[in-house]
Design a protein around this motif. Structure first.
Motif, short mmCIF file in Angstrom:
data_model
loop_
_atom_site.label_atom_id
_atom_site.label_comp_id
_atom_site.label_asym_id
_atom_site.label_seq_id
_atom_site.Cartn_x
_atom_site.Cartn_y
_atom_site.Cartn_z
N LEU A 165 0.83 -1.21 0.00
CA LEU A 165 0.00 0.00 0.00
C LEU A 165 0.87 1.26 0.00
O LEU A 165 0.53 2.25 -0.66
N ARG A 166 1.98 1.22 0.71
CA ARG A 166 2.88 2.37 0.71
C ARG A 166 3.49 2.59 -0.67
O ARG A 166 3.67 3.74 -1.10
N THR A 167 3.77 1.50 -1.39
CA THR A 167 4.26 1.64 -2.76
C THR A 167 3.23 2.34 -3.64
O THR A 167 3.57 3.21 -4.46
N GLY A 168 1.95 2.00 -3.46
CA GLY A 168 0.89 2.68 -4.21
C GLY A 168 0.80 4.15 -3.87
O GLY A 168 0.60 5.00 -4.75
N PHE A 169 0.95 4.48 -2.58
CA PHE A 169 0.92 5.87 -2.16
C PHE A 169 2.06 6.65 -2.81
O PHE A 169 1.87 7.77 -3.30
N ARG A 170 3.24 6.06 -2.84
CA ARG A 170 4.38 6.74 -3.46
C ARG A 170 4.15 6.94 -4.96
O ARG A 170 4.55 7.96 -5.53
N GLN A 171 3.50 5.98 -5.59
CA GLN A 171 3.18 6.14 -7.01
C GLN A 171 2.27 7.34 -7.23
O GLN A 171 2.47 8.12 -8.17
N LEU A 172 1.27 7.50 -6.37
CA LEU A 172 0.39 8.66 -6.49
C LEU A 172 1.15 9.97 -6.26
O LEU A 172 0.91 10.97 -6.94
N LEU A 173 2.09 9.95 -5.31
CA LEU A 173 2.90 11.15 -5.08
C LEU A 173 3.71 11.52 -6.31
O LEU A 173 3.78 12.69 -6.69
N ARG A 174 4.33 10.52 -6.93
CA ARG A 174 5.12 10.80 -8.14
C ARG A 174 4.24 11.36 -9.24
O ARG A 174 4.65 12.28 -9.96
N GLN A 175 3.03 10.82 -9.38
CA GLN A 175 2.12 11.33 -10.40
C GLN A 175 1.78 12.80 -10.18
O GLN A 175 1.50 13.52 -11.14
N ARG A 176 1.80 13.25 -8.92
CA ARG A 176 1.49 14.64 -8.60
C ARG A 176 2.73 15.53 -8.61
O ARG A 176 2.67 16.68 -8.20
N GLY A 177 3.88 14.99 -9.03
CA GLY A 177 5.08 15.80 -9.16
C GLY A 177 5.97 15.83 -7.95
O GLY A 177 6.94 16.61 -7.91
N ALA A 178 5.72 14.99 -6.94
CA ALA A 178 6.59 14.94 -5.78
C ALA A 178 7.94 14.36 -6.16
O ALA A 178 8.03 13.45 -6.99
N ASP A 179 9.00 14.89 -5.56
CA ASP A 179 10.35 14.38 -5.75
C ASP A 179 10.69 13.53 -4.53
O ASP A 179 10.98 14.05 -3.45
N LEU A 180 10.65 12.22 -4.69
CA LEU A 180 10.79 11.31 -3.56
C LEU A 180 12.24 11.11 -3.14
O LEU A 180 12.51 10.39 -2.18
#
Length: 273
Positions: A165-180
């Motif tokens: 689930l955390r991997t999915g959350f990070r995917q959504l963050l990347r889609q919104r332009g977050a720099d992880l």
């Protein structure tokens, strides 16, 4: 932060206050340690960028005293309500796009802000420009790519589910332009901005009751988006929330990297980004 520019964790959702409280419990002690290190004192003028919850602003107001000033800004200030008090000004402000607020400042601080801002280079430049000569910038941001697991000890199916689930959350963050991977870049970026005496450290809890509270609120806030994107099912989310409530998970956070530097005195004109 708010929902502008598609920010994933909207301050106006019911879970936002719970997340602010959990973040304060997890990270305020580390943040205040860095404030002590740069020597914040009575009479200072401070700018809290992307203020979120009230705890940091309250600490700054207490430290600078009646002769100081604290400016708290965010693109969504609905979190603050009537929190503006003597010595504290609340202003709606987009640090990546808007003009400098009235300054200059002895301290500019941002926590968990720039990783989410699309115009993060411009935002950092604005914060540097807002410093008086000799003033301090303290920037704290997560680096989820450095430690991507919410359960570093993935010893069973419950932990595997949490990490998925955390991997999915990070995917959504990347889609919104977050720099992880932004946190690790902070020391270099502060030096390139012309700041002196740059240092940095990192902190992240491995397990804490506040981590459980933060994860529950985050998942509840994100569940519709996770399901809509096919990254989780409602059943998986309910099972994960039940696992948290049962106390069966050791939940960590990404490393919080804190970097600080001082605007040089002299001509007071460090190079810009």
């Amino acid at each position: 932060m708010g929902q502008d520019d598609g920010y994933l964790l909207d301050n106006r959702q019911a879970e936002a206050g719970t997340r602010f409280d959990a973040l304060a419990a997890l990270f305020d002690a580390s943040t205040f340690r860095h404030f002590e290190r740069v020597g914040i004192d009575a009479g200072w003028r401070c700018w809290e960028v992307g203020a979120g919850g009230p705890s940091v602003v309250a600490w700054l107001r207490e430290r600078v005293g009646p002769g100081g000033r604290v400016l708290a800004t965010d693109i969504d200030v609905s979190w603050t309500g009537n929190d503006a008090t003597e010595g504290v000004e609340v202003l709606r402000h987009d640090v990546g796009r808007d003009a400098l607020p009235p300054g200059p400042f002895d301290l500019v601080h941002a926590r968990l802000v720039l990783v989410h801002v699309a115009e993060r280079d411009a935002a950092l430049r604005t914060m540097v420009q807002a410093l008086r000569p000799g003033g301090w910038l303290v920037v704290e941001d997560a680096d989820p790519a450095l430690q991507p697991l919410i359960c570093p000890d993935e010893y069973g199916p419950e932990q595997e589910l949490a990490n998925r689930l955390r991997t999915g959350f990070r995917q959504l963050l990347r889609q919104r332009g977050a720099d992880l991977a932004y946190g690790r870049r902070l020391p270099r970026l502060l030096r390139e901005a012309g700041l002196a005496d740059v240092e940095a450290d990192a902190y992240f809890p491995i397990t804490s009751p506040a981590c459980d509270v933060l994860e529950t609120a985050t998942v509840q806030q994100m569940r519709d988006k996770l399901v809509a994107e096919g990254l989780a099912t409602d059943e998986e989310i309910e099972r994960h929330l039940a696992n948290i409530a049962a106390g069966r998970l050791d939940l960590a956070t990404p490393p919080m990297i804190s970097a600080w530097g001082r605007r040089p005195t002299g001509d007071g004109s460090p190079p810009l980004l």
